[in-house]
Design a protein around this motif. Structure first.
Motif, short mmCIF file in Angstrom:
data_model
loop_
_atom_site.label_atom_id
_atom_site.label_comp_id
_atom_site.label_asym_id
_atom_site.label_seq_id
_atom_site.Cartn_x
_atom_site.Cartn_y
_atom_site.Cartn_z
N UNK A 11 53.29 53.22 69.26
CA UNK A 11 52.10 53.51 68.55
C UNK A 11 51.65 54.79 68.19
N UNK A 12 52.09 55.77 69.06
CA UNK A 12 51.50 57.21 68.97
C UNK A 12 52.21 57.81 67.64
N UNK A 13 53.51 57.43 67.32
CA UNK A 13 54.06 57.93 66.11
C UNK A 13 53.44 57.65 64.88
N UNK A 14 53.30 56.47 64.52
CA UNK A 14 52.76 56.04 63.54
C UNK A 14 51.07 56.54 63.37
N UNK A 125 50.73 47.46 62.55
CA UNK A 125 49.18 47.74 61.98
C UNK A 125 49.00 49.21 61.98
N UNK A 126 49.53 49.79 63.02
CA UNK A 126 49.53 51.22 63.33
C UNK A 126 50.05 51.91 61.97
N UNK A 127 51.15 51.47 61.69
CA UNK A 127 51.69 52.02 60.46
C UNK A 127 50.80 52.01 59.09
N UNK A 128 50.18 50.66 59.09
CA UNK A 128 49.34 50.23 58.11
C UNK A 128 47.86 51.22 58.23
#
Length: 308
Positions: A11-14, A125-128
């Motif tokens: 999660x942290x990376x995106x 969703x983190x990427x979005x």
């Protein structure tokens, strides 16, 4: 406002990528390797030393659990001792409620502002940039960070006093766990009854049995993919935290207790490195069946024959 983030996992990376895209001025702290090299190439400031976070105005932590967060802030490196009054620390991870209260108290004693702001949503969703964020702490601090939060969260909810963000996240996660555990019991039952797995999946996800858990996990279970969600071993802390709170408040949670037993049974059988869809495997073992699509089952059979 200068921003720093530590914790560059699933999660942290995106989240960090979205922060960099929106804010431009970002310090990323992590172990040296491909991920930190990626951020360096994208123009972020990079450090392997957590003490570097003392040079920014707001620190985001996206770490595995409260013990890791506590060690960062108060452990050997004692980052808190380097922070100045007015500094902001935002915990995006899933930290226990009591741990959160302790962290907040100790930071406040140093004049440091703290928000518990766990996030909900898968890595996609983190990427979005469309995560849901639930925040506890001082409202003024939350409002000052709202614009920054919007770079990775499309829904930002102020839940009240410190700790309420984690409690809200816990309520949501437990419901998700219960849904996943129910699927794990019922899908193998349908296979035992010799019902078509593909059609059962279609009925559930278009009928009243539908849930986010069913929509996410059933297609992946059918294709024998148990790697897309958060690993069970890491997520088990939610159930532990819920049981602890319920015990202290003398609140009976029989359905949650049953889901916890399914969770524990799955981990004891060695499936804890997979996502929550892996709970189905424990019940498949028990019933000597598999809930897979016909094409996937055929491919698995051919693989087993080749190994044999």
């Amino acid at each position: 406002m200068k921003i720093g983030i530590i914790g560059l996992g699933q999660m942290g990376r995106p989240i960090a990528l979205n922060l960099l895209k929106a804010e431009g001025d970002l310090l990323v702290v992590g172990r040296s390797g491909a991920v930190t090299t990626e951020f360096e190439q994208l123009g972020a400031a990079v450090s392997t030393d957590p003490a570097a976070l003392a040079e920014v105005d707001a620190i985001f932590t996206c770490l595995p659990n409260g013990k890791v967060v506590g060690n960062l802030l108060f452990g050997e490196g004692n980052l808190t001792g380097l922070l100045r009054p007015g500094h902001i620390v935002v915990d995006l991870g899933t930290t226990g409620y009591l741990e959160t209260l302790d962290i907040a108290r100790r930071l406040t004693d140093q004049g440091v502002k703290f928000l518990d702001a766990p996030i909900s949503g898968m890595a996609s969703r983190a990427r979005e940039g469309s995560l849901t964020l639930m925040c506890g702490g001082e409202r003024d601090t939350f409002e000052s960070m709202r614009g920054i939060f919007s770079s990775f969260a499309s829904k930002m909810l102020y839940m009240g006093k410190v700790g309420n963000g984690q409690l809200t996240k816990l309520i949501n996660q437990i419901l998700f766990n219960v849904n996943a555990a129910a699927l794990a019991e019922i899908l193998p039952l349908s296979a035992k009854l010799e019902l078509d797995p593909d059609l059962i999946g279609e009925v559930i996800n278009s009928g009243t049995g539908r849930s986010f858990a069913s929509e996410f996990f059933i297609p992946r279970i059918l294709s024998d993919d148990f790697s897309q969600g958060y690993p069970m071993n890491a997520a088990y802390k939610d159930l532990v935290s819920c049981a602890r709170i319920a015990s202290e408040m003398c609140v009976p949670l029989p359905v949650t207790a049953a889901a916890t037993a399914s969770y524990q049974m799955t981990m004891l059988r060695g499936y804890g490195s997979g996502d929550k869809g892996s709970m189905v495997k424990a019940f498949e073992d028990l019933l000597c069946v598999q809930f897979r699509s016909a094409a996937t089952a055929s491919a698995l059979d051919r693989t087993e024959e080749g190994v044999a």
